[in-house]
Design a protein around this motif. Structure first.
Motif, short mmCIF file in Angstrom:
data_model
loop_
_atom_site.label_atom_id
_atom_site.label_comp_id
_atom_site.label_asym_id
_atom_site.label_seq_id
_atom_site.Cartn_x
_atom_site.Cartn_y
_atom_site.Cartn_z
N ASP A 106 56.85 7.30 7.25
CA ASP A 106 57.94 8.28 7.35
C ASP A 106 58.34 8.52 8.81
O ASP A 106 57.76 7.95 9.74
N GLY A 146 43.63 25.99 -2.55
CA GLY A 146 44.91 25.49 -3.03
C GLY A 146 46.10 26.07 -2.30
O GLY A 146 47.24 25.82 -2.67
N SER A 147 45.82 26.87 -1.26
CA SER A 147 46.93 27.48 -0.52
C SER A 147 47.63 26.48 0.38
O SER A 147 48.71 26.75 0.89
N GLY A 148 46.99 25.33 0.59
CA GLY A 148 47.59 24.33 1.48
C GLY A 148 47.28 24.58 2.94
O GLY A 148 47.78 23.87 3.80
N GLN A 156 55.15 15.19 -0.19
CA GLN A 156 53.69 15.15 -0.29
C GLN A 156 53.11 16.52 0.04
O GLN A 156 52.19 17.00 -0.60
N ARG A 157 53.69 17.14 1.03
CA ARG A 157 53.22 18.46 1.48
C ARG A 157 53.36 19.49 0.37
O ARG A 157 52.51 20.36 0.19
N GLN A 197 50.75 18.50 -2.54
CA GLN A 197 49.33 18.37 -2.22
C GLN A 197 48.76 19.69 -1.74
O GLN A 197 49.32 20.32 -0.86
N THR A 198 47.66 20.08 -2.34
CA THR A 198 47.04 21.34 -1.95
C THR A 198 45.67 21.13 -1.32
O THR A 198 45.00 22.07 -0.96
N VAL A 256 59.09 14.31 10.89
CA VAL A 256 58.42 15.13 9.87
C VAL A 256 56.90 15.10 10.07
O VAL A 256 56.16 15.60 9.22
N LEU A 271 51.31 7.66 4.88
CA LEU A 271 52.63 8.27 4.72
C LEU A 271 53.24 8.64 6.07
O LEU A 271 54.45 8.50 6.28
N THR A 322 56.95 12.74 3.47
CA THR A 322 55.92 13.65 3.98
C THR A 322 56.14 15.06 3.44
O THR A 322 55.19 15.75 3.08
N LEU A 323 57.39 15.47 3.39
CA LEU A 323 57.68 16.84 2.93
C LEU A 323 57.39 16.99 1.44
O LEU A 323 56.90 18.04 1.00
#
Lengths: 68, 413
Positions: free
Chosen positions: B310, B114-116, A49-50, A53-54, B314, B306, A46-47
């Motif tokens: 996982d 794109g900053s998330g 992917q984080r 991924q944007t 998380v 995911l 997950t981390l």
């Protein structure tokens, strides 16, 4: 000052919390994140992917949208 | 509002501050156990994951304390207005939406692609309307919404544990059906920020919140002659006692919840949500007993698949929920009221309502892209049209749920 009137049994609270803690630990130990922490490589977590991924992928259950 | 929230207010006359009495003693056992739990889980998250998740865990804890000490719930606030024409809870919720809009919209309108980071935006369609309607109905039977269920479970309410268990079951069923519902008519997410700009979106949001607050205030005045003074005032026990033992004025909870949601947004990149984790926990249990969840489309999508593979440590929603549960437990211990709402016999019909309410809420939350927190609070704070539609449809469902409560031995008084 009055005393606390307990409506529960202490041992039950401890047992329930320990059970939940055990389940969380079991889930974690079987996870890619734990395996990566133990040195295993090539895993998608997950981390990771984080970090890669944007796009907007909110945890509300809606399908992920491509980047605006 | 939850059963605990109701019990906190039991005996307090409407329109007046709660009785002045500070004979409550801190429950040292519950406080000690919850602090140990917070330290142990916090340390595990710190050792095994990332600093932002420790921050989320801490924010979740504060949110749990605020929900409990503020007795802040959506369910009872709506019911109080519908049944008694008392609007303090509803006004506090509108203040929460307005404050959160002021905090969120300038940030969400200024972020670079794109900053998330993104707001809680979701499609508008049949799935949303049906899901939020069901959620509104279910929360009146279940006795609490998403946040209400979680913080009352943390405070040791046995009936709400049953609601939570079936909330999880309903959520999992909802994940199995969601792809089908999404095939029904609907449109892509509608962001007021994209359409109107930051200041246009903010103006519309504040105007709507203000107009609704004015409307509910007028109705309360018409029926009672004066409005309830619970938003800014609490029991006269002194600030320190109120802060640690509760009960908080609703406005304190409003500020903490709005700032807390902002904290979740800044730390995780998304606003606060609760119910995704319920479906995730249920799916993990099914997977542990041998069910292949990858046969279901929802669990093949990027984020859910995911999350399923996982650790829950998380998953941002799970980590925030863990903090919330332990925070509510700590607050209940400080107030000396842990498990108090479970004293006495619970009528079988009330238990049936908990089962049905939990199932319906869980299913509705998945179809409606969240609960009162993830869809209503975070959706509206993000200036997403789906948040307002969720509010309207859940309100209609709630009206029916309130009518159904007496059949389940649940009081509306």
């Amino acid at each position: 000052m009055s005393t606390v009137q307990r409506h529960y049994k202490r041992w039950r609270v401890i047992v329930i919390l320990m059970l939940i803690g055990g389940v969380v630990m079991a889930d974690h130990i079987g996870s890619p994140t734990f395996r990566m922490n133990m040195g295993e490589g090539g895993l998608e977590t997950t981390l990771s992917q984080r970090q890669s991924q944007t796009s907007a992928c909110a945890p509300c259950g809606a399908p992920c949208r491509p980047e605006d | 509002m939850s059963a605990t929230a109701e019990s906190l207010k039991a005996g307090a006359p409407q329109g007046a501050p709660a009785p002045v009495s500070d004979d409550r003693r801190v429950d040292g056992f519950v406080v000690g156990v919850s602090i140990i739990g917070l330290l142990l889980l916090g340390a595990l998250i710190a050792l095994e994951t990332a600093p932002f998740l420790v921050g989320l865990f801490a924010v979740g804890t504060v949110l749990g304390i605020a929900l409990y000490h503020g007795a802040f719930g959506f369910t009872g606030g709506w019911r109080s207005f519908v049944v008694k024409k008392r609007s303090a809870g509803l006004r506090a919720q509108l203040a929460l939406l307005a404050l959160a809009s002021m905090l969120f919209i300038p940030i969400l309108g200024s972020i670079e692609p794109g900053s998330g980071m993104s707001g809680a935006v979701a499609p508008v369609g049949v799935s949303l309307v049906v899901g939020s309607f069901l959620f509104g109905f279910g929360m009146q039977l279940g006795g609490g919404c998403g946040s209400g269920t979680l913080f009352t479970v943390g405070a040791g309410n046995i009936r709400m544990v049953l609601t939570l268990v079936f909330f999880i079951v309903g959520s999992v069923i909802g994940t199995l059906h969601l792809p089908w519902w999404l095939e029904l008519p609907g449109v892509n997410p509608v962001s007021l920020i994209s359409g109107l700009g930051i200041w246009g979106a903010l103006a519309i949001q504040l105007a709507l919140c203000g107009a609704l607050a004015w409307w509910v205030t007028q109705i309360e005045r018409r029926h009672h002659g004066a409005i309830e003074q619970r938003v800014f005032s609490g029991p006269d026990r002194g600030y320190i006692s109120n802060l640690f033992k509760g009960q908080w004025p609703l406005f304190w909870a409003v500020v903490v919840l709005a700032v807390g949601n902002l904290g979740v947004l800044l730390l995780s990149g998304h606003p606060w949500g609760i119910t995704f984790a319920f479906g995730l926990w249920g799916a993990k249990i099914l997977q542990a007993v041998g069910v292949d969840m990858s046969q279901f489309e929802f669990w093949t999508w990027d984020y859910p698949s995911l999350a399923l593979a996982d650790s829950v440590l998380v998953n941002v929603t799970s980590v925030t929920n863990f903090g919330l549960l332990l925070g509510a437990m700590l607050a209940a211990g400080l107030a000396g009221r842990y498990n108090q709402a479970s004293s006495g016999r619970i009528p079988p019909r009330s238990l049936l309502a908990a089962v049905l309410g939990g199932l319906i809420m869980g299913y509705g939350a998945r179809l409606g892209f969240g609960c009162n927190i993830g869809a209503l609070f975070s959706g509206i704070a993000s200036a997403s049209l789906h948040g307002w539609i969720w509010f309207a449809a859940a309100w209609v469902g709630s009206l029916l749920g309130i009518r159904a409560r007496p059949w389940f031995s649940l009081s509306n008084s």
